[in-house]
Scaffold this motif. Structure first.
Motif, PDB file in Angstrom:
ATOM      1  N   MET A 158       0.723  -1.290   0.050  1.00 55.85           N
ATOM      2  CA  MET A 158      -0.147  -0.155   0.001  1.00 55.85           C
ATOM      3  C   MET A 158       0.810   1.337  -0.094  1.00 55.85           C
ATOM      4  N   GLY A 159       0.340   2.444  -0.429  1.00 59.54           N
ATOM      5  CA  GLY A 159       1.198   3.498  -0.623  1.00 59.54           C
ATOM      6  C   GLY A 159       0.386   4.848  -0.574  1.00 59.54           C
ATOM      7  N   SER A 160       1.062   6.036  -0.693  1.00 62.12           N
ATOM      8  CA  SER A 160       0.339   7.340  -0.668  1.00 62.12           C
ATOM      9  C   SER A 160       1.230   8.262  -1.449  1.00 62.12           C
ATOM     10  N   VAL A 161       0.930   9.221  -2.060  1.00 63.56           N
ATOM     11  CA  VAL A 161       1.455  10.221  -2.362  1.00 63.56           C
ATOM     12  C   VAL A 161       1.462  11.634  -1.697  1.00 63.56           C
ATOM     13  N   LYS A 162       2.891  12.264  -1.339  1.00 63.08           N
ATOM     14  CA  LYS A 162       2.836  13.123  -0.501  1.00 63.08           C
ATOM     15  C   LYS A 162       2.603  14.901  -1.241  1.00 63.08           C
ATOM     16  N   SER A 163       3.114  14.567  -2.442  1.00 63.15           N
ATOM     17  CA  SER A 163       3.239  15.777  -3.413  1.00 63.15           C
ATOM     18  C   SER A 163       2.165  16.345  -4.047  1.00 63.15           C
ATOM     19  N   TYR A 164       1.184  16.739  -2.923  1.00 63.21           N
ATOM     20  CA  TYR A 164      -0.134  17.419  -3.323  1.00 63.21           C
ATOM     21  C   TYR A 164      -0.265  18.803  -3.054  1.00 63.21           C
ATOM     22  N   VAL A 165      -0.774  19.634  -3.670  1.00 67.55           N
ATOM     23  CA  VAL A 165      -1.561  20.887  -2.877  1.00 67.55           C
ATOM     24  C   VAL A 165      -3.126  20.799  -3.044  1.00 67.55           C
ATOM     25  N   TRP A 166      -3.746  21.155  -2.014  1.00 66.31           N
ATOM     26  CA  TRP A 166      -5.141  21.147  -1.825  1.00 66.31           C
ATOM     27  C   TRP A 166      -5.783  22.250  -1.951  1.00 66.31           C
ATOM     28  N   TYR A 167      -6.761  22.410  -2.882  1.00 68.88           N
ATOM     29  CA  TYR A 167      -7.407  23.683  -3.121  1.00 68.88           C
ATOM     30  C   TYR A 167      -9.024  23.576  -3.334  1.00 68.88           C
ATOM     31  N   MET A 297      -4.529  27.593  -0.856  1.00 67.65           N
ATOM     32  CA  MET A 297      -3.748  26.311  -1.177  1.00 67.65           C
ATOM     33  C   MET A 297      -2.990  25.892   0.222  1.00 67.65           C
ATOM     34  N   PHE A 298      -2.982  24.512   0.367  1.00 64.56           N
ATOM     35  CA  PHE A 298      -2.673  23.720   1.419  1.00 64.56           C
ATOM     36  C   PHE A 298      -1.739  22.608   0.802  1.00 64.56           C
ATOM     37  N   ARG A 299      -0.383  22.477   1.198  1.00 67.52           N
ATOM     38  CA  ARG A 299       0.323  21.253   0.784  1.00 67.52           C
ATOM     39  C   ARG A 299       0.149  20.288   1.888  1.00 67.52           C
ATOM     40  N   ALA A 300      -0.367  19.004   1.379  1.00 70.35           N
ATOM     41  CA  ALA A 300      -0.523  17.918   2.152  1.00 70.35           C
ATOM     42  C   ALA A 300      -0.462  16.819   1.218  1.00 70.35           C
ATOM     43  N   ALA A 301      -0.280  15.369   2.216  1.00 68.69           N
ATOM     44  CA  ALA A 301      -0.318  14.263   1.330  1.00 68.69           C
ATOM     45  C   ALA A 301      -1.853  13.953   0.943  1.00 68.69           C
ATOM     46  N   SER A 302      -1.839  12.518   0.110  1.00 68.25           N
ATOM     47  CA  SER A 302      -3.303  12.176  -0.472  1.00 68.25           C
ATOM     48  C   SER A 302      -4.053  12.004   0.829  1.00 68.25           C
ATOM     49  N   PHE A 303      -3.515  11.402   2.020  1.00 69.07           N
ATOM     50  CA  PHE A 303      -4.129  10.850   3.142  1.00 69.07           C
ATOM     51  C   PHE A 303      -5.020  11.987   3.858  1.00 69.07           C
ATOM     52  N   PHE A 304      -4.771  13.330   3.414  1.00 71.88           N
ATOM     53  CA  PHE A 304      -5.655  14.457   3.981  1.00 71.88           C
ATOM     54  C   PHE A 304      -6.941  14.470   3.883  1.00 71.88           C
ATOM     55  N   GLU A 305      -7.479  13.703   2.933  1.00 76.59           N
ATOM     56  CA  GLU A 305      -8.660  13.400   2.478  1.00 76.59           C
ATOM     57  C   GLU A 305      -9.475  12.989   3.589  1.00 76.59           C
ATOM     58  N   ALA A 306      -8.940  11.776   4.340  1.00 77.25           N
ATOM     59  CA  ALA A 306      -9.583  11.140   5.478  1.00 77.25           C
ATOM     60  C   ALA A 306      -9.727  12.351   6.510  1.00 77.25           C
ATOM     61  N   VAL A 320     -13.477  20.697  -2.242  1.00 80.04           N
ATOM     62  CA  VAL A 320     -11.842  20.589  -2.220  1.00 80.04           C
ATOM     63  C   VAL A 320     -11.473  19.631  -3.010  1.00 80.04           C
ATOM     64  N   PHE A 321     -10.401  19.931  -3.661  1.00 81.24           N
ATOM     65  CA  PHE A 321      -9.619  18.801  -4.574  1.00 81.24           C
ATOM     66  C   PHE A 321      -8.151  18.970  -4.401  1.00 81.24           C
ATOM     67  N   ALA A 322      -7.281  18.215  -5.078  1.00 83.26           N
ATOM     68  CA  ALA A 322      -5.882  18.388  -4.932  1.00 83.26           C
ATOM     69  C   ALA A 322      -5.297  18.581  -6.368  1.00 83.26           C
ATOM     70  N   PHE A 323      -4.080  19.121  -6.530  1.00 90.21           N
ATOM     71  CA  PHE A 323      -3.382  19.188  -7.794  1.00 90.21           C
ATOM     72  C   PHE A 323      -1.979  18.877  -7.475  1.00 90.21           C
ATOM     73  N   TYR A 324      -1.086  18.276  -8.248  1.00 93.02           N
ATOM     74  CA  TYR A 324       0.163  17.727  -8.147  1.00 93.02           C
ATOM     75  C   TYR A 324       1.206  19.053  -7.880  1.00 93.02           C
ATOM     76  N   LEU A 325       1.815  18.921  -6.908  1.00 91.58           N
ATOM     77  CA  LEU A 325       2.922  19.955  -6.508  1.00 91.58           C
ATOM     78  C   LEU A 325       3.901  20.024  -7.547  1.00 91.58           C
ATOM     79  N   PRO A 326       3.811  21.045  -8.306  1.00 93.52           N
ATOM     80  CA  PRO A 326       4.548  21.130  -9.588  1.00 93.52           C
ATOM     81  C   PRO A 326       6.125  21.354  -9.227  1.00 93.52           C
TER      82      PRO A 326
END
Length: 449
Positions: A158-167, A297-306, A320-326
């Motif tokens: 199992m895994g997660s991606v941390k490179s997100y910006v939530w908006y 904007m808020f930088r956080a991992a995919s598990f912020f959704e929970a 709310v959704f997220a985009f890849y931290l460019p």
């Protein structure tokens, strides 16, 4: 900080073969007859009366979902899987193995912990069937963190991606903002928000690093993401492995670049206070300012959704959704990731059968379909993801241009990665020390060989 959920619960799943008998058990997530076509599981063999014990940090609802994910497998093979999840996994696993009472398998939330276990000569290499599945379905980036001295001990399940910006998609649309695809576009957007908001309370960014005894980890994640983007994956590897000093000029430059956001009072901390409020703001509370309209904007991992309330709609057209931290250019795609690695303490046939199944795309699709998590297994269909964010996470994991690197603090000696690195980032964000001084203090704390 790793992605696994901590909690305390011990469960047993007792299942029989596909005979249709009552399949009662200690856990609530996997009992009952299986409707599966058992021909799909013939490759794993049958093991009436065999028990395989798995230890992990996984508990509560996620543990129930884990049991559900292997219900058909155990129903067809006759294996009894006993899963024990506890928030004291790290200490208990050493007590177990040193006392001669090791489980058959364990799911490690950190490669560093897996390596410590292997250094004690407690683990066995992944079995042949598991390796066949792993080699066919995982990228080298993911497998390398379970590989020790050329042998594969851990398989990422199992895994997660941390490179997100939530908006907020609605706030972006209302203000005519586009999702940025490069770092410079993101900083231009940041300045545009400042200009548009004027003296209003909304800020471009919100951030928090308070997390009890783990306070500071969100700042370490942000720095790690920045090192990957500015210095590159090779330098990142050298830094994490202490082949270059912790306070190498390239790392200092990356932290100062993070500071251009987090230490700028015009940019942060929306709905909360000035930059110093970051140190005392719970990391998830900061992100909750997005649906409140206090920041963009808020930088956080995919598990912020929970962490989001049930009434917040998450999606490209939601609240709310997220985009890849460019990165600096749109064709770069470094991913900061975390994940859980499965490893075996024995090579019993039943143990190897369970290990091989959990390495397969069939299991990964089963677990992802149930919801709440994703797997770096390349055989997972993104359409099986339980949310838009998790679907995006799978797509990023499976992008052939992505370069994945594991959370650096989880790979460092624990006294650093879960110690001075956290505390010095807290001192830095609180304005007590400059970037170089904070990193030098971490360097001086690194254990001597």
């Amino acid at each position: 900080m790793g992605a696994a959920t901590a909690g305390g619960l011990a469960m047993a799943l007792v299942l029989s073969a596909c005979s249709g008998d009552d399949l009662g058990g200690g856990g609530d997530g996997g009992g009952g007859d299986t409707d599966a076509d058992c021909a799909d599981y013939e490759q794993y063999g049958t093991f009436e009366g065999e028990t395989v014990e798995i230890s992990s940090t996984i508990s509560d609802q996620e543990a129930d979902q884990l049991e559900e994910s292997w219900a058909d497998f155990v129903g067809c093979t006759g294996i009894t899987i006993e899963h024990n999840g506890t928030n004291e996994f790290e200490s208990q696993i050493f007590v177990q193995v040193e006392g001669g009472n090791a489980p058959n398998l364990a799911i490690f939330p950190q490669p560093g912990l897996l390596q410590r276990m292997q250094e004690g000569d407690y683990l066995v290499p992944a079995g042949e069937a598991a390796m066949d599945a792993a080699s066919a379905n995982y990228t080298e980036d993911w497998l390398t963190y379970g590989n020790i001295d050329g042998e594969q001990f851990g398989i990422p399940v199992m895994g997660s991606v941390k490179s997100y910006v939530w908006y907020s998609p609605s706030a972006f649309e209302e203000n005519g903002y586009e999702v940025p695809t490069t770092w410079s576009e993101m900083m231009d957007l940041t300045d545009q928000i400042v200009a548009d908001q004027g003296e209003g309370s909304a800020k471009p960014w919100c951030f928090g690093i308070e997390s009890g005894g783990a306070t500071g980890w969100p700042a370490t994640d942000f720095l790690e993401d920045m090192v990957l983007r500015e210095a590159g994956p090779d330098v990142y590897d050298q830094w994490v492995n202490h082949e270059i000093p912790f306070d190498d000029p390239q790392i200092v430059a990356s932290l100062e670049r993070v500071g251009e956001i987090l230490q700028n009072p015009d940019y942060v901390n929306g709905g909360i206070g000035d930059p110093r409020s970051i140190a005392t703001t719970a990391w998830s509370d900061a992100g909750l300012q997005i649906p409140e309209g206090n920041c963009f904007m808020f930088r956080a991992a995919s598990f912020f959704e929970a962490q989001l309330p049930d009434d917040v709609e998450v999606g490209p057209d939601g609240d709310v959704f997220a985009f890849y931290l460019p990165a600096d250019t749109a064709d770069e795609q470094p991913l900061l990731v975390a994940g859980d690695y499965l490893a075996a303490f024995d090579d019993n046939e039943a143990t190897q059968a369970v290990q091989a199944y959990l390495a397969s795309p069939e299991w990964a699709n089963s677990r992802v379909s149930i919801g709440g998590v994703v797997s770096p297994n390349q055989g997972v269909d993104p359409q099986n993801a339980s949310s838009d964010v998790l679907r995006l996470t799978l797509e990023l994991m499976q992008d052939e241009d992505a370069v994945a690197r594991f959370d650096g603090s989880d790979l460092m000696p624990s006294s650093v990665g879960a110690g001075t690195f956290w505390t010095e980032m807290t001192s830095w964000i609180d304005g007590q020390v400059e970037a170089e001084d904070a990193l030098t203090a971490v360097e001086e704390s690194w254990p001597q060989d």
